[in-house]
Design an enzyme around this catalytic site. Sequence first.
Site, PDB file in Angstrom:
ATOM      1  N   TYR A 148      50.417  46.427  10.920  1.00  0.00           N
ATOM      2  CA  TYR A 148      50.516  46.814   9.761  1.00  0.00           C
ATOM      3  C   TYR A 148      49.802  48.204   9.430  1.00  0.00           C
ATOM      4  O   TYR A 148      50.265  48.959   9.061  1.00  0.00           O
ATOM      5  CB  TYR A 148      50.290  45.825   8.568  1.00  0.00           C
ATOM      6  CG  TYR A 148      50.282  46.112   7.165  1.00  0.00           C
ATOM      7  CD1 TYR A 148      51.441  46.007   6.575  1.00  0.00           C
ATOM      8  CD2 TYR A 148      49.158  46.985   6.378  1.00  0.00           C
ATOM      9  CE1 TYR A 148      51.747  46.393   5.250  1.00  0.00           C
ATOM     10  CE2 TYR A 148      49.231  47.341   5.280  1.00  0.00           C
ATOM     11  CZ  TYR A 148      50.417  47.074   4.749  1.00  0.00           C
ATOM     12  OH  TYR A 148      50.538  47.350   3.186  1.00  0.00           O
ATOM     13  N   SER A 184      48.906  52.951   2.692  1.00  0.00           N
ATOM     14  CA  SER A 184      47.861  51.931   2.338  1.00  0.00           C
ATOM     15  C   SER A 184      46.440  52.354   2.797  1.00  0.00           C
ATOM     16  O   SER A 184      46.489  53.211   3.740  1.00  0.00           O
ATOM     17  CB  SER A 184      48.351  50.420   3.280  1.00  0.00           C
ATOM     18  OG  SER A 184      47.227  49.503   3.091  1.00  0.00           O
TER      19      SER A 184
HETATM   20  N1  LIG Z   1      50.195  44.651  -2.366  1.00  0.00           N
HETATM   21  C1  LIG Z   1      49.387  45.346  -1.776  1.00  0.00           C
HETATM   22  O1  LIG Z   1      48.175  45.131  -2.004  1.00  0.00           O
HETATM   23  C2  LIG Z   1      49.870  46.695  -1.195  1.00  0.00           C
HETATM   24  C3  LIG Z   1      48.949  47.557  -0.738  1.00  0.00           C
HETATM   25  C4  LIG Z   1      49.065  48.793  -0.063  1.00  0.00           C
HETATM   26  C5  LIG Z   1      50.400  48.972   0.038  1.00  0.00           C
HETATM   27  N2  LIG Z   1      51.239  48.264  -0.256  1.00  0.00           N
HETATM   28  C6  LIG Z   1      52.626  48.669   0.262  1.00  0.00           C
HETATM   29  O2  LIG Z   1      53.494  48.520  -0.917  1.00  0.00           O
HETATM   30  C7  LIG Z   1      54.970  48.269  -0.415  1.00  0.00           C
HETATM   31  C8  LIG Z   1      55.486  47.005  -1.207  1.00  0.00           C
HETATM   32  O3  LIG Z   1      54.739  45.831  -0.988  1.00  0.00           O
HETATM   33  P1  LIG Z   1      54.518  44.537  -2.090  1.00  0.00           P
HETATM   34  O4  LIG Z   1      53.074  44.411  -2.005  1.00  0.00           O
HETATM   35  O5  LIG Z   1      55.156  44.982  -3.280  1.00  0.00           O
HETATM   36  O6  LIG Z   1      55.291  43.368  -1.192  1.00  0.00           O
HETATM   37  P2  LIG Z   1      56.598  42.605  -1.576  1.00  0.00           P
HETATM   38  O7  LIG Z   1      56.540  41.982  -3.120  1.00  0.00           O
HETATM   39  O8  LIG Z   1      56.578  41.655  -0.380  1.00  0.00           O
HETATM   40  O9  LIG Z   1      57.609  43.768  -1.451  1.00  0.00           O
HETATM   41  C9  LIG Z   1      58.147  44.149  -0.329  1.00  0.00           C
HETATM   42  C10 LIG Z   1      59.641  44.849  -0.608  1.00  0.00           C
HETATM   43  O10 LIG Z   1      60.059  45.420   0.545  1.00  0.00           O
HETATM   44  C11 LIG Z   1      61.264  44.914   0.690  1.00  0.00           C
HETATM   45  N3  LIG Z   1      61.970  44.798   2.025  1.00  0.00           N
HETATM   46  C12 LIG Z   1      61.288  44.434   3.147  1.00  0.00           C
HETATM   47  N4  LIG Z   1      61.781  44.380   4.193  1.00  0.00           N
HETATM   48  C13 LIG Z   1      63.027  45.425   3.872  1.00  0.00           C
HETATM   49  C14 LIG Z   1      64.055  45.873   4.766  1.00  0.00           C
HETATM   50  N5  LIG Z   1      64.174  45.434   6.046  1.00  0.00           N
HETATM   51  N6  LIG Z   1      65.096  46.482   3.890  1.00  0.00           N
HETATM   52  C15 LIG Z   1      64.794  46.717   2.523  1.00  0.00           C
HETATM   53  N7  LIG Z   1      63.727  46.248   1.917  1.00  0.00           N
HETATM   54  C16 LIG Z   1      62.926  45.438   2.543  1.00  0.00           C
HETATM   55  C17 LIG Z   1      61.648  43.611   0.054  1.00  0.00           C
HETATM   56  O11 LIG Z   1      62.687  43.521  -0.465  1.00  0.00           O
HETATM   57  P3  LIG Z   1      63.888  42.459   0.232  1.00  0.00           P
HETATM   58  O12 LIG Z   1      63.320  41.325   0.843  1.00  0.00           O
HETATM   59  O13 LIG Z   1      64.758  42.015  -0.947  1.00  0.00           O
HETATM   60  O14 LIG Z   1      64.781  43.453   1.024  1.00  0.00           O
HETATM   61  C18 LIG Z   1      60.534  43.567  -1.148  1.00  0.00           C
HETATM   62  O15 LIG Z   1      61.114  44.179  -2.394  1.00  0.00           O
HETATM   63  C19 LIG Z   1      54.725  47.873   0.924  1.00  0.00           C
HETATM   64  O16 LIG Z   1      55.227  48.974   1.858  1.00  0.00           O
HETATM   65  C20 LIG Z   1      53.337  47.494   1.278  1.00  0.00           C
HETATM   66  O17 LIG Z   1      52.879  47.837   2.649  1.00  0.00           O
HETATM   67  C21 LIG Z   1      50.977  47.120  -0.708  1.00  0.00           C
END
Ligand SMILES: NC(=O)c1ccc[n+]([C@@H]2O[C@H](COP(=O)([O-])OP(=O)(O)OC[C@H]3O[C@@H](n4cnc5c(N)ncnc54)[C@H](OP(=O)(O)O)[C@@H]3O)[C@@H](O)[C@H]2O)c1
Length: 254
Positions: A158, A145
């Site tokens: 985070y 990120s």
């Molecule tokens: N959205 C943004 O603006 C943004 C920006 C920079 C980086 N990111 C990164 O992108 C990634 C995805 O984020 P997102 O925005 O798509 O959020 P999200 O929709 O909340 O997705 C998070 C995913 O992580 C999984 N997860 C969480 N804890 C877990 C565990 N213990 N074991 C296995 N799976 C787990 C969840 O699946 P389950 O609950 O089904 O396990 C879910 O599919 C993250 O690493 C986040 O830090 C996001």
Amino acid sequence: MPAFSLANQIAIVTGASSGLGAHFARVLAEAGAKVALLARRKRLAEEIAAEIDAQGGHAIAFAADVTDRDSLHQALHDIEEQIGIPDILVNNAGAHAGDMALDLKPEDWDAVLETNLKGAWLLTQQLAQHWVEKQHPGVVINIASILGIGVSPGVMPYAVSKAGLIQMTKALALEWARYGIRVNALAPGYFPTDLNKDFFATPAGQAVVKRIPMRRLGALEDLDGPLLLLASPASAYMTGSVITVDGGHLVATL
Ligand SMILES: NC(=O)c1ccc[n+]([C@@H]2O[C@H](COP(=O)([O-])OP(=O)(O)OC[C@H]3O[C@@H](n4cnc5c(N)ncnc54)[C@H](OP(=O)(O)O)[C@@H]3O)[C@@H](O)[C@H]2O)c1
């Protein structure tokens, strides 16, 4: 064959039950990869896998918790049995705890670090051990990120976890280049998903968007090119790299 073709490749995407992970699974499948979707909410991941299959791709969902070494071991075993040895690993599973540092509970710190940093490490190590043992090349893409590079209030664990993931990317790239394993990171700016969509609906969230030089949040499709670059042989001479995809957010005027 297009430069970004992933024909005959097998990819794992963690956290593929929603948001960026579900999107990455679709994009890798469209490029020709067979995709293993890992998540705790297996039912959601199964729905996405079914969607991919219906579009002519190949995907299977597996239940796994990235904080649980045994569940990862089982998932990896099942993937290798049902699809084959993976070529690409996208460490995307992530969690966030929003509180100012003075009020943060130790358990929130643990949950974020265990998921975002140790979780990525646990699966990467297990898979890399297979790759080295079988003399199989591999590609790891860590989803970091821009908060692993810059900071903002209320996101301390985070930001720490993502900075750690970036350093892990570089350290593993250094150790594993000799085995033909490339390790790179994508550092997205802000993309609306379950992780943050409530925040971006608030005036404070809208104010953040105004500070992005491109004056908009990212669209999931903005990540497709960078993801496919890192997943494919188009990046054969890249390892230890961190690619930011943020509409210029990190270079915003002070
Ligand atoms: N959205 C943004 O603006 C943004 C920006 C920079 C980086 N990111 C990164 O992108 C990634 C995805 O984020 P997102 O925005 O798509 O959020 P999200 O929709 O909340 O997705 C998070 C995913 O992580 C999984 N997860 C969480 N804890 C877990 C565990 N213990 N074991 C296995 N799976 C787990 C969840 O699946 P389950 O609950 O089904 O396990 C879910 O599919 C993250 O690493 C986040 O830090 C996001």
